[in-house]
Design an enzyme around this catalytic site. Structure first.
Site: not given
Ligand code: GLU
Length: 424
Positions: A113
């Site tokens: 993240k």
């Molecule tokens: N931000 C989204 C999540 O928390 C998508 C992550 C992604 O598609 O890599 O799952």
């Protein structure tokens, strides 16, 4: 037994919460000590300063992070959040959840993240572009299509992903669409990616309602958060025939027992940016909204909104976690006693987003693009599979559904790490 040497780097309530969830799951499956801390703690992180020239000529330096929690099962995957309250600990917790989410869905990814401490609504378009490009520039040696693949999260969107992809491509000297997912379609984005998370939340909500013999077209839904996830969940649920009786964003909520006119709400937000003063119902606070009587309650904003203060007062039948980490450990203990409420845990419930991100990455790597129908059919197939595996695990071990989902996700990561072994 070895003691983890993890410092106070990630120390925060939300990281502790993610760790507590991990500890419970690790205990439940008797995860050996030798593999526990390796599986639990983030592999590595990068913190960067991002100087941005403002439109008045001054320079503001923002702080940004990327935490790669697990890179043992493939490139790490996860969104980038732009929000004024971002902390390194929060980003680490979100990265940890991405590991379990990708693993549970059977994706060939680890978890990561990113985040920047910034309120993006306070930046002009060009400042936002500079910030996004400079963040990517600082990260260029830390990510890549086979290393770590970002995507949108709270406060970021397709346009930002497009700028980041362009910055990376300029650096490597050729178009590299697979470095980022959630891009505009014109830049190699996937059909269906924008609505994927919300479509998945709505699909699973419908599935669980069917299991409970509650028809979705008689259901009422309350949704906290009207960003990408909340609004797309509302649209998909209302397409299934459910009545959306309350929606909200950080400025507050709107309640209308007759059903919110979503088309009007979406038009209003497009113009006003926030729901405040939308006249499609009675104003309601975010706290009161969570306690409304409804069939499905969907927190689709930030972490830790269902707590020990309100968990006993929820009046829903399904609690579908569109957000990551909306329910605290103490609230989980209360909800465990409330058998009338079916919890769809975040790592399952909102996994539609990263599943279609995976499809986007595959399409980019093969330069072969799929139709929207193909994307959605494959998405629902993978969600069905993940749901069935979680429910089978729940029945087999008499776990609650969060524990069932986490044990599956964690066990697969731990097994891969154990099989790879430790470099001497
Ligand atoms: N931000 C989204 C999540 O928390 C998508 C992550 C992604 O598609 O890599 O799952």
């Amino acid at each position: 037994m070895s003691k983890a040497i993890v410092s106070s780097l990630y120390d925060s309530d939300v990281f502790k919460m993610a760790c507590r969830q991990f500890d419970q799951a690790a205990d439940a499956i008797n995860l050996p000590d030798a593999i526990r801390d390796r599986t639990k703690y983030p592999r590595r992180c990068l913190a960067v300063s991002i100087p941005v020239r403002r439109i008045d000529g001054s320079v503001t330096v923002f702080e940004g992070y990327r935490v790669q929690h697990n890179i043992s099962t493939g490139p790490s995957k996860g969104g980038i959040r732009f929000h004024q309250d971002v902390t390194l600990g929060e980003v680490a917790a979100l990265a940890m959840w991405m590991s379990w989410k990708c693993s549970l869905a059977g994706l060939p990814y680890g978890g990561a993240k990113g985040g920047v401490i910034v309120n993006p609504s306070k930046l002009s378009e060009s400042e936002l572009e500079h910030l996004s490009r400079r963040y990517m520039q600082e990260m260029v040696n830390f990510l890549g299509p086979q290393t770590d693949v970002p995507a949108p999260d709270v406060g970021t969107n397709e346009k930002i992903m497009g700028w980041m992809m362009d910055t990376y491509s300029t650096h490597v000297g050729y178009l590299s669409p697979a470095v980022v997912t959630g891009k505009p379609i014109a830049l190699g984005g996937s059909q269906g990616r924008r609505e994927a998370t919300g479509a998945g939340v709505a699909y699973l909500t419908k599935k669980y309602l069917e299991d409970m013999k509650l028809p979705v077209n008689k259901a009422t839904a309350v949704i906290q958060g009207f960003g990408n996830v909340g609004s797309e969940t509302a649209i998909a649920l209302s397409n299934y025939g459910a009545k959306i009786i309350a929606i909200s964003d950080y400025t507050g909520g709107i309640y209308n027992p007759k059903g919110i006119n979503l088309k009007k709400a979406l038009e209003y937000v497009k113009y006003a940016k926030v729901l405040k003063d939308f006249d499609g119902g009675e104003p309601i606070s975010n706290e009161a909204l969570l306690e409304l009587k409804c069939t499905a309650l969907i927190p689709a904003a930030l972490e830790r909104v269902i707590t020990d203060k309100n968990a006993g007062k929820l009046k829903c039948r399904v609690l579908a976690e569109g957000a990551n980490g909306p329910t605290t450990n103490a609230a989980d203990r209360i909800l465990e006693q409330r058998e009338e409420i079916e919890l769809i845990p975040d790592v399952l419930c909102n996994s539609g987003g990263v599943i279609v991100s995976y499809f986007e990455w595959l399409q980019n790597l093969s330069s072969f693009y799929w139709t929207r129908d193909e994307v959605l059919t494959k998405l629902y197939g993978m969600l069905d599979k993940a749901k069935d595996s979680v429910d089978a695990q729940k029945r087999k071990f008499k776990f609650n559904r969060r524990l069932a989902a986490l044990t599956l996700g964690i066990a697969r990561v731990a097994e891969a790490k154990a099989s790879r072994g430790l470099f001497p």
